[in-house]
Design a protein around this motif. Structure first.
Motif, short mmCIF file in Angstrom:
data_model
loop_
_atom_site.label_atom_id
_atom_site.label_comp_id
_atom_site.label_asym_id
_atom_site.label_seq_id
_atom_site.Cartn_x
_atom_site.Cartn_y
_atom_site.Cartn_z
N ASP A 1 -13.28 -5.37 5.49
CA ASP A 1 -14.56 -4.79 5.08
C ASP A 1 -14.87 -5.01 3.61
O ASP A 1 -15.93 -4.64 3.14
CB ASP A 1 -14.56 -3.28 5.37
CG ASP A 1 -14.40 -2.99 6.84
OD1 ASP A 1 -14.84 -3.83 7.66
OD2 ASP A 1 -13.84 -1.95 7.19
N ALA A 2 -13.92 -5.57 2.88
CA ALA A 2 -14.10 -5.74 1.43
C ALA A 2 -15.01 -6.92 1.13
O ALA A 2 -15.24 -7.80 1.86
CB ALA A 2 -12.76 -5.91 0.75
N LEU B 1 -6.49 -8.73 5.47
CA LEU B 1 -5.96 -7.38 5.28
C LEU B 1 -7.05 -6.36 4.92
O LEU B 1 -6.89 -5.18 5.17
CB LEU B 1 -4.91 -7.37 4.18
CG LEU B 1 -3.63 -8.15 4.50
CD1 LEU B 1 -2.73 -8.21 3.28
CD2 LEU B 1 -2.90 -7.53 5.68
N LYS B 2 -8.15 -6.84 4.32
CA LYS B 2 -9.26 -5.97 3.92
C LYS B 2 -10.55 -6.54 4.49
O LYS B 2 -11.38 -7.05 3.74
CB LYS B 2 -9.35 -5.91 2.42
CG LYS B 2 -8.16 -5.31 1.71
CD LYS B 2 -8.28 -5.58 0.22
CE LYS B 2 -8.17 -4.32 -0.56
NZ LYS B 2 -8.31 -4.54 -2.01
N ARG C 1 0.87 -1.18 0.00
CA ARG C 1 0.00 0.00 0.00
C ARG C 1 0.90 1.22 0.00
O ARG C 1 2.03 1.18 0.48
CB ARG C 1 -0.97 -0.01 1.16
CG ARG C 1 -0.33 0.01 2.53
CD ARG C 1 -1.39 -0.09 3.59
NE ARG C 1 -0.80 -0.12 4.90
CZ ARG C 1 -1.50 -0.20 6.01
NH1 ARG C 1 -2.81 -0.26 5.96
NH2 ARG C 1 -0.90 -0.24 7.17
N ARG D 1 -6.25 -11.84 1.71
CA ARG D 1 -6.88 -10.58 1.33
C ARG D 1 -7.98 -10.21 2.33
O ARG D 1 -8.11 -9.05 2.71
CB ARG D 1 -7.44 -10.71 -0.09
CG ARG D 1 -7.96 -9.42 -0.67
CD ARG D 1 -8.51 -9.59 -2.09
NE ARG D 1 -7.44 -9.71 -3.05
CZ ARG D 1 -7.25 -10.75 -3.87
NH1 ARG D 1 -8.05 -11.80 -3.82
NH2 ARG D 1 -6.27 -10.76 -4.73
N ARG D 2 -8.78 -11.18 2.77
CA ARG D 2 -9.86 -10.91 3.73
C ARG D 2 -9.31 -10.44 5.07
O ARG D 2 -9.93 -9.62 5.74
CB ARG D 2 -10.75 -12.14 3.91
CG ARG D 2 -11.74 -12.34 2.79
CD ARG D 2 -12.82 -13.36 3.13
NE ARG D 2 -12.29 -14.63 3.56
CZ ARG D 2 -12.03 -15.67 2.78
NH1 ARG D 2 -12.27 -15.58 1.47
NH2 ARG D 2 -11.55 -16.79 3.25
N ASP E 1 -4.28 3.75 3.03
CA ASP E 1 -4.65 3.13 1.76
C ASP E 1 -4.96 1.65 1.99
O ASP E 1 -4.39 1.03 2.90
CB ASP E 1 -3.51 3.22 0.74
CG ASP E 1 -3.35 4.62 0.17
OD1 ASP E 1 -4.23 5.47 0.40
OD2 ASP E 1 -2.32 4.85 -0.51
N PRO E 2 -5.79 1.06 1.16
CA PRO E 2 -6.04 -0.39 1.29
C PRO E 2 -4.83 -1.20 0.82
O PRO E 2 -4.06 -0.76 -0.03
CB PRO E 2 -7.24 -0.62 0.38
CG PRO E 2 -7.22 0.50 -0.61
CD PRO E 2 -6.58 1.67 0.10
N TRP E 3 -4.68 -2.38 1.40
CA TRP E 3 -3.63 -3.30 0.97
C TRP E 3 -4.03 -3.89 -0.38
O TRP E 3 -5.16 -4.29 -0.59
CB TRP E 3 -3.47 -4.44 1.98
CG TRP E 3 -2.83 -4.01 3.25
CD1 TRP E 3 -3.45 -3.70 4.41
CD2 TRP E 3 -1.44 -3.87 3.49
NE1 TRP E 3 -2.54 -3.35 5.37
CE2 TRP E 3 -1.28 -3.46 4.83
CE3 TRP E 3 -0.30 -4.03 2.71
CZ2 TRP E 3 -0.04 -3.21 5.41
CZ3 TRP E 3 0.94 -3.79 3.28
CH2 TRP E 3 1.06 -3.39 4.61
N GLU E 4 -3.06 -3.94 -1.29
CA GLU E 4 -3.28 -4.53 -2.62
C GLU E 4 -2.26 -5.64 -2.83
O GLU E 4 -1.10 -5.50 -2.46
CB GLU E 4 -3.13 -3.47 -3.72
CG GLU E 4 -4.13 -2.34 -3.63
CD GLU E 4 -5.58 -2.78 -3.85
OE1 GLU E 4 -5.79 -3.80 -4.55
OE2 GLU E 4 -6.48 -2.12 -3.33
#
Length: 177
Positions: free
Chosen positions: A176-177, A173-174, A135, A170-171, A140-143
């Motif tokens: 709320d996604a 690190l994010k 990021r 990914r879940r 910023d969100p993790w990508e």
């Protein structure tokens, strides 16, 4: 209390204890970072990393990778974490020793995969195992850093080494996604 060389405590036990203590300091320094750490907070992390890097590279130079039979599973993993937080040049220098330790069953293939991905990312080469996220700023969100193969193929590689799919990371690190 016994000292290294005395009955009941091997020199390797002292090495294991030092590895675990250094990982504790590493993690405490990182956990002390706030949501938007400033230069002073990062300077503390950098100082811990620099000290750990000097120490772990001296261990590797003297003894090779501190593997499972020498320092236990947790000690071998601790060695990986210290190298994972080292400068790129030191990571590259440590890789052959970790490769040999994995080949002898002295270190986890997952540790090698994660270090290899970290090195590749720092060299701006696509990663293989999908372990590295980036990021630009703290808010910023993790990508997922770019990968050499499609995510489905990477998930098969991850499964082969006993790691869940990229989406599971990914879940985390994010959430709320």
């Amino acid at each position: 209390m016994t000292q290294p060389g005395e009955p009941g405590l091997r020199a390797e036990d002292g090495l294991r204890m030092e590895l675990l203590a250094r990982v504790d300091r590493d993690q405490q320094a990182r956990e002390a970072l706030g949501p938007a750490p400033g230069a002073e907070e990062w300077a503390r992390v950098t100082a811990v990393d620099a000290d750990n890097t000097r120490w772990i590279m001296a261990v590797i130079d003297e003894r090779e990778w501190p593997g499972r039979s020498m320092v236990g599973e947790d000690g071998a993993t601790a060695a990986w974490l210290l190298v994972q937080h080292a400068p790129l040049e030191e990571q590259m220098r440590a890789l052959p020793s970790l490769v040999m330790a994995v080949a002898r069953g002295e270190a986890a293939f997952r540790d090698l995969a994660w270090l290899l991905d970290r090195v590749r990312m720092r060299l701006q080469i696509p990663q293989i195992f999908g372990s590295q996220f980036t990021r630009d700023k703290a808010d910023d969100p993790w990508e997922l850093y770019r990968m050499e193969q499609p995510e489905a193929a990477v998930d098969a590689l991850r499964a082969a080494i006993g790691v869940g799919p990229v989406e599971a990371t990914r879940r985390i690190l994010k959430p709320d996604a």
